[in-house]
Design a protein around this motif. Structure first.
Motif, PDB file in Angstrom:
ATOM      1  N   GLN A 177     103.718  33.787  64.876  1.00  0.00           N
ATOM      2  CA  GLN A 177     103.076  32.471  64.950  1.00  0.00           C
ATOM      3  C   GLN A 177     103.389  31.600  63.730  1.00  0.00           C
ATOM      4  N   GLN A 178     104.152  32.163  62.798  1.00  0.00           N
ATOM      5  CA  GLN A 178     104.468  31.480  61.537  1.00  0.00           C
ATOM      6  C   GLN A 178     103.191  31.028  60.831  1.00  0.00           C
ATOM      7  N   LYS A 179     102.224  31.939  60.752  1.00  0.00           N
ATOM      8  CA  LYS A 179     100.947  31.657  60.096  1.00  0.00           C
ATOM      9  C   LYS A 179     100.771  32.561  58.884  1.00  0.00           C
ATOM     10  N   HIS A 180      99.861  32.121  57.999  1.00  0.00           N
ATOM     11  CA  HIS A 180      99.583  32.863  56.771  1.00  0.00           C
ATOM     12  C   HIS A 180      98.092  33.130  56.637  1.00  0.00           C
ATOM     13  N   LEU A 181      97.780  34.241  55.989  1.00  0.00           N
ATOM     14  CA  LEU A 181      96.402  34.709  55.803  1.00  0.00           C
ATOM     15  C   LEU A 181      96.003  34.606  54.342  1.00  0.00           C
ATOM     16  N   VAL A 182      94.752  34.243  54.115  1.00  0.00           N
ATOM     17  CA  VAL A 182      94.122  34.304  52.800  1.00  0.00           C
ATOM     18  C   VAL A 182      92.854  35.143  52.938  1.00  0.00           C
ATOM     19  N   THR A 183      92.526  35.900  51.899  1.00  0.00           N
ATOM     20  CA  THR A 183      91.297  36.683  51.905  1.00  0.00           C
ATOM     21  C   THR A 183      90.378  36.182  50.798  1.00  0.00           C
ATOM     22  N   ALA A 184      89.075  36.276  51.054  1.00  0.00           N
ATOM     23  CA  ALA A 184      88.044  35.967  50.058  1.00  0.00           C
ATOM     24  C   ALA A 184      87.063  37.135  50.102  1.00  0.00           C
ATOM     25  N   GLU A 185      87.126  37.992  49.106  1.00  0.00           N
ATOM     26  CA  GLU A 185      86.366  39.239  49.141  1.00  0.00           C
ATOM     27  C   GLU A 185      85.384  39.357  47.986  1.00  0.00           C
ATOM     28  N   SER A 186      84.242  39.916  48.303  1.00  0.00           N
ATOM     29  CA  SER A 186      83.258  40.236  47.282  1.00  0.00           C
ATOM     30  C   SER A 186      83.067  41.745  47.244  1.00  0.00           C
ATOM     31  N   CYS A 187      82.234  42.298  48.107  1.00  0.00           N
ATOM     32  CA  CYS A 187      81.894  43.727  48.020  1.00  0.00           C
ATOM     33  C   CYS A 187      83.080  44.658  48.258  1.00  0.00           C
ATOM     34  N   THR A 188      84.120  44.188  48.914  1.00  0.00           N
ATOM     35  CA  THR A 188      85.297  45.028  49.152  1.00  0.00           C
ATOM     36  C   THR A 188      86.298  44.960  48.010  1.00  0.00           C
ATOM     37  N   GLY A 189      86.079  44.099  47.053  1.00  0.00           N
ATOM     38  CA  GLY A 189      86.858  44.080  45.821  1.00  0.00           C
ATOM     39  C   GLY A 189      88.363  43.952  45.979  1.00  0.00           C
ATOM     40  N   GLY A 190      88.812  43.289  47.021  1.00  0.00           N
ATOM     41  CA  GLY A 190      90.252  43.122  47.228  1.00  0.00           C
ATOM     42  C   GLY A 190      90.888  44.177  48.119  1.00  0.00           C
ATOM     43  N   TRP A 191      90.081  45.019  48.731  1.00  0.00           N
ATOM     44  CA  TRP A 191      90.601  46.106  49.563  1.00  0.00           C
ATOM     45  C   TRP A 191      91.380  45.580  50.766  1.00  0.00           C
ATOM     46  N   VAL A 192      90.902  44.486  51.386  1.00  0.00           N
ATOM     47  CA  VAL A 192      91.632  43.921  52.523  1.00  0.00           C
ATOM     48  C   VAL A 192      92.990  43.412  52.054  1.00  0.00           C
ATOM     49  N   ALA A 193      93.005  42.697  50.933  1.00  0.00           N
ATOM     50  CA  ALA A 193      94.281  42.202  50.392  1.00  0.00           C
ATOM     51  C   ALA A 193      95.211  43.356  50.055  1.00  0.00           C
ATOM     52  N   LYS A 194      94.664  44.439  49.495  1.00  0.00           N
ATOM     53  CA  LYS A 194      95.470  45.614  49.174  1.00  0.00           C
ATOM     54  C   LYS A 194      96.105  46.196  50.435  1.00  0.00           C
ATOM     55  N   CYS A 195      95.298  46.334  51.487  1.00  0.00           N
ATOM     56  CA  CYS A 195      95.838  46.863  52.750  1.00  0.00           C
ATOM     57  C   CYS A 195      96.975  45.980  53.264  1.00  0.00           C
ATOM     58  N   CYS A 196      96.781  44.670  53.168  1.00  0.00           N
ATOM     59  CA  CYS A 196      97.816  43.748  53.646  1.00  0.00           C
ATOM     60  C   CYS A 196      99.088  43.873  52.825  1.00  0.00           C
TER      61      CYS A 196
END
Length: 166
Positions: free
Chosen positions: A23-42
């Motif tokens: 889809q030529q799209k980009h993701l941004v994450t905004a994390e608190s309690c997960t401390g960047g875990w979603v971004a790390k997985c990505c």
């Protein structure tokens, strides 16, 4: 409480990558309690720079205000773990990035910090799409700190897949 494997997280990220690249799209994450875990997985997935724009780890209220533009009055009135805060986090991350979609997470992973109204395991996750507002869900996870956080990551990634498909 579900048993979530690292392989299942990786599989979700691979699906997200395929959807967002196509889809030529980009993701941004905004994390608190997960401390960047979603971004790390990505970013564990090679080539993620083609679809992962950036991540914000805004653990403190001050960081939510400074980095994402969450209103101090919203935090004071509702607390950091609330519908209004997760939605302001999501919209703020979209406004402070070049992404087309966002996932935002705020919660109480424990072992301390819970109250009768917001017990340990309360996690708000919000997904935003460019020009489509925010869709948010409150989850009540069980388990220890790591288990609660991992469940939040799993649900966040699952929601990204769902929103990218819609």
């Amino acid at each position: 409480m579900q048993n979530i494997s690292d392989a299942s997280l990786h599989q979700l990220v691979e699906e997200i990558a395929q959807l967002l690249v196509s889809q030529q799209k980009h993701l941004v994450t905004a994390e608190s309690c997960t401390g960047g875990w979603v971004a790390k997985c990505c970013t564990d997935l090679a080539g993620s720079s083609a679809w992962f724009e950036r991540g914000f780890v805004t653990y403190s209220n001050e960081a939510k205000i400074e980095e994402l533009g969450v209103a101090p009055a919203t935090l004071e009135k509702n607390g950091a773990v609330s519908l209004s805060v997760v939605e302001e986090m999501a919209l703020g991350a979209m406004a402070h990035s070049n992404a087309d979609m966002c996932v935002a997470i705020t919660g109480i992973a424990g072992p301390d910090g819970g109250t009768a109204e917001k017990p340990v395991g309360t996690v708000w996750i919000g997904w935003a799409m460019q020009n489509a507002g925010v869709h948010s869900i409150c989850f009540q996870f069980a388990g220890d700190r790591n288990t609660i956080r991992k469940q939040a990551v799993f649900e966040a990634l699952t929601g990204i897949v769902k929103n990218a498909r819609d």
